[in-house]
Design an enzyme around this catalytic site. Structure first.
Site, PDB file in Angstrom:
ATOM      1  N   GLY A   1       1.087  -1.168  -0.200  1.00  0.00           N
ATOM      2  CA  GLY A   1      -0.062   0.250  -0.039  1.00  0.00           C
ATOM      3  C   GLY A   1       0.998   1.086  -0.050  1.00  0.00           C
ATOM      4  O   GLY A   1       2.090   0.875  -0.464  1.00  0.00           O
TER       5      GLY A   1
ATOM      6  N   GLY B   1      -3.979  -1.960  -2.630  1.00  0.00           N
ATOM      7  CA  GLY B   1      -2.472  -1.623  -2.897  1.00  0.00           C
ATOM      8  C   GLY B   1      -1.947  -2.518  -3.844  1.00  0.00           C
ATOM      9  O   GLY B   1      -2.721  -3.940  -4.895  1.00  0.00           O
TER      10      GLY B   1
ATOM     11  N   LEU C   1       0.301  -2.092   9.030  1.00  0.00           N
ATOM     12  CA  LEU C   1      -0.530  -1.576   7.596  1.00  0.00           C
ATOM     13  C   LEU C   1      -1.683  -1.615   7.105  1.00  0.00           C
ATOM     14  O   LEU C   1      -1.491  -0.970   6.651  1.00  0.00           O
ATOM     15  CB  LEU C   1       0.712  -1.013   7.238  1.00  0.00           C
ATOM     16  CG  LEU C   1       2.065  -0.508   8.206  1.00  0.00           C
ATOM     17  CD1 LEU C   1       3.341   0.533   7.155  1.00  0.00           C
ATOM     18  CD2 LEU C   1       1.473   0.850   9.287  1.00  0.00           C
TER      19      LEU C   1
ATOM     20  N   TYR D   1     -14.951   1.990  10.371  1.00  0.00           N
ATOM     21  CA  TYR D   1     -13.426   2.418   9.919  1.00  0.00           C
ATOM     22  C   TYR D   1     -13.714   2.777  11.673  1.00  0.00           C
ATOM     23  O   TYR D   1     -12.535   2.576  12.125  1.00  0.00           O
ATOM     24  CB  TYR D   1     -12.690   3.170   9.304  1.00  0.00           C
ATOM     25  CG  TYR D   1     -11.741   2.989   9.350  1.00  0.00           C
ATOM     26  CD1 TYR D   1     -11.335   2.315   7.880  1.00  0.00           C
ATOM     27  CD2 TYR D   1     -11.028   4.669   8.819  1.00  0.00           C
ATOM     28  CE1 TYR D   1      -8.679   2.573   7.896  1.00  0.00           C
ATOM     29  CE2 TYR D   1      -9.815   4.984   8.851  1.00  0.00           C
ATOM     30  CZ  TYR D   1      -8.967   4.107   8.038  1.00  0.00           C
ATOM     31  OH  TYR D   1      -7.337   4.328   8.176  1.00  0.00           O
TER      32      TYR D   1
ATOM     33  N   ARG E   1      -8.973  10.384  -2.240  1.00  0.00           N
ATOM     34  CA  ARG E   1      -8.618  11.454  -1.340  1.00  0.00           C
ATOM     35  C   ARG E   1      -8.499  12.864  -2.470  1.00  0.00           C
ATOM     36  O   ARG E   1      -8.067  12.658  -2.870  1.00  0.00           O
ATOM     37  CB  ARG E   1      -7.549  10.608  -0.190  1.00  0.00           C
ATOM     38  CG  ARG E   1      -7.973   9.566   0.668  1.00  0.00           C
ATOM     39  CD  ARG E   1      -5.972   9.772   0.912  1.00  0.00           C
ATOM     40  NE  ARG E   1      -5.985   8.362   1.442  1.00  0.00           N
ATOM     41  CZ  ARG E   1      -6.196   8.084   2.625  1.00  0.00           C
ATOM     42  NH1 ARG E   1      -6.036   9.489   3.130  1.00  0.00           N
ATOM     43  NH2 ARG E   1      -6.170   7.006   3.194  1.00  0.00           N
TER      44      ARG E   1
HETATM   45  N1  UDP Z   1     -12.670  16.389   0.262  1.00  0.00           N
HETATM   46  C1  UDP Z   1     -12.989  17.293  -0.808  1.00  0.00           C
HETATM   47  N2  UDP Z   1     -12.974  16.664  -2.231  1.00  0.00           N
HETATM   48  C2  UDP Z   1     -12.186  15.665  -2.576  1.00  0.00           C
HETATM   49  C3  UDP Z   1     -11.749  14.641  -1.872  1.00  0.00           C
HETATM   50  C4  UDP Z   1     -12.849  14.675  -0.258  1.00  0.00           C
HETATM   51  O1  UDP Z   1     -13.476  18.767  -0.826  1.00  0.00           O
HETATM   52  O2  UDP Z   1     -11.891  15.646  -3.866  1.00  0.00           O
HETATM   53  C5  UDP Z   1     -12.806  16.318   1.076  1.00  0.00           C
HETATM   54  C6  UDP Z   1     -13.824  15.754   1.686  1.00  0.00           C
HETATM   55  O3  UDP Z   1     -14.668  15.730   1.819  1.00  0.00           O
HETATM   56  C7  UDP Z   1     -12.970  15.664   3.960  1.00  0.00           C
HETATM   57  C8  UDP Z   1     -11.670  16.256   3.272  1.00  0.00           C
HETATM   58  O4  UDP Z   1     -11.285  16.947   2.285  1.00  0.00           O
HETATM   59  O5  UDP Z   1     -13.628  17.212   4.247  1.00  0.00           O
HETATM   60  C9  UDP Z   1     -10.538  14.883   3.183  1.00  0.00           C
HETATM   61  O6  UDP Z   1     -11.154  14.240   2.500  1.00  0.00           O
HETATM   62  P1  UDP Z   1     -10.349  12.823   2.975  1.00  0.00           P
HETATM   63  O7  UDP Z   1     -11.438  12.191   1.374  1.00  0.00           O
HETATM   64  O8  UDP Z   1      -8.834  13.125   1.711  1.00  0.00           O
HETATM   65  O9  UDP Z   1      -9.547  12.799   4.121  1.00  0.00           O
HETATM   66  P2  UDP Z   1     -10.266  12.637   5.416  1.00  0.00           P
HETATM   67  O10 UDP Z   1      -9.802  12.945   6.799  1.00  0.00           O
HETATM   68  O11 UDP Z   1     -11.803  12.977   5.255  1.00  0.00           O
HETATM   69  O12 UDP Z   1     -10.036  11.333   5.764  1.00  0.00           O
END
Ligand code: UDP
Length: 313
Positions: free
Chosen positions: A11, A37, A72, A144, A185
């Site tokens: 991963g 991964g 991990l 999770y 993400r």
């Molecule tokens: N987010 C966003 N646009 C995207 C993907 C995520 O605005 O294309 C926002 C999501 O709603 C969250 C933050 O970015 O508030 C972080 O999201 P991520 O999925 O990276 O991780 P999290 O901290 O939520 O687990």
């Protein structure tokens, strides 16, 4: 030279961990079922005589003898861990249980990759380790969040009841090379969208915050936790305490990549935490660790990785 098992070794974090441990002169076994991964993350390690890859799952009993185990293994981005929530629940709990039993049998020291998600949508800010969190136990993130909380309690119980030498790190948002372009993400989405001149998708009003840690800093913090004094069994936050809104992140990425992307707004997913920032007082005092790479520098090191992925497609 130690023999070290890295579960989830193919991963994002696992493959970076394998590379670092090998560079430190250890023997490394990566165990991964390739659910999220990629074997290609380990391609350059194939010819290293100190490295071995095993295709397998922590949901099965493994009989791998090692001095240390870094657990991990778990889908970790919200779209990935929500894809099959029952699987996520099993990996978080039964997987951790199997590895703890392995550590009990072999005498290995074992570290659990826990998460800032144990704090849920926090009403204490920044989050110190003794904050017990605000998790919705029946929401879409619970597989999770609660899975990882259960794993923490399993680790503490194996330590107290069976004397297993355990460590727990709570990992905050991390980014860097070997991230999956399709993990959904925010950092991977924004960078790939900008590179493809697609719209940058901000969820909600973009005022929610996260604190982003560059992967090399994070790996250094995790290894420091494994090597810490044997009394250090309580969880330790590892993350970068500098906080950004998603709007600030989008503007930074756009400023670095240029192109014709526009920012658009999409609905905020359920239970999305409004703010998140680690209190790293414990890591500073116990591990003498703090991050060294600021977001600007880290993004500059990360963008070429995604450029390579995006142009391959
Ligand atoms: N987010 C966003 N646009 C995207 C993907 C995520 O605005 O294309 C926002 C999501 O709603 C969250 C933050 O970015 O508030 C972080 O999201 P991520 O999925 O990276 O991780 P999290 O901290 O939520 O687990």
């Amino acid at each position: 030279m130690k023999k070290i098992l890295v579960t989830g070794g193919a991963g994002f974090l696992g493959s970076n961990m394998c590379r670092t441990l090998l560079a430190q002169g250890h023997r490394v076994i990566a165990l991964d079922n390739l659910y999220t991964g990629y074997k290609s993350n380990l391609a350059e390690l194939d010819s290293n005589p100190n490295f071995e890859f095993i295709h397998g799952s922590i949901l099965d009993h493994q009989d791998i003898w090692a001095d240390e185990i870094y657990n991990l293994a778990c889908p970790a981005s919200p779209p990935h861990y929500q894809r099959d929530p029952v699987y996520t629940w099993k990996v978080s709990t039964i997987g951790a249980l199997n590895l703890l039993e392995l550590a009990q049998k072999t005498g290995a020291k074992i570290l659990q990759a826990s998460t800032s998600e144990v704090y849920g949508d926090p009403d204490v800010h920044p989050q110190p380790e003794d904050y017990r969190g605000n998790v919705n136990p029946h929401g879409i993130r619970a597989c999770y969040d609660e899975g990882k909380r259960a794993a923490e309690s399993l680790f503490m119980d194996f330590h107290r009841a069976h004397g297993v030498n355990t460590r727990i790190v709570r990992i905050f948002n991390t980014y860097g090379p070997y991230m999956d372009a399709g993990d959904g993400r925010v950092v991977s989405n924004f960078i790939c969208q900008a590179l493809r001149n697609e719209d940058i998708t901000i969820y909600g009003d973009g005022k929610q915050t996260r604190s982003f840690c560059y992967v090399d800093d994070l790996i250094r913090g995790i290894i420091a936790t494994m090597n810490a004094d044997d009394t250090q069994v309580e969880p330790i936050n590892i993350g970068n305490p500098v906080e950004f809104t998603m709007i600030q992140l989008a503007e930074k990425v756009l400023g670095k990549i240029g192109g014709s992307s526009k920012i658009i707004y999409k609905p905020l997913p359920a239970d999305d935490p409004k703010q998140r920032r680690p209190d790293i007082t414990r890591a500073k005092s116990v591990l003498k660790w703090e991050p060294a790479i600021a977001l600007d520098e880290g993004l500059d090191k990360t963008i070429p990785w995604f450029k390579k992925l995006v142009t391959q497609v």
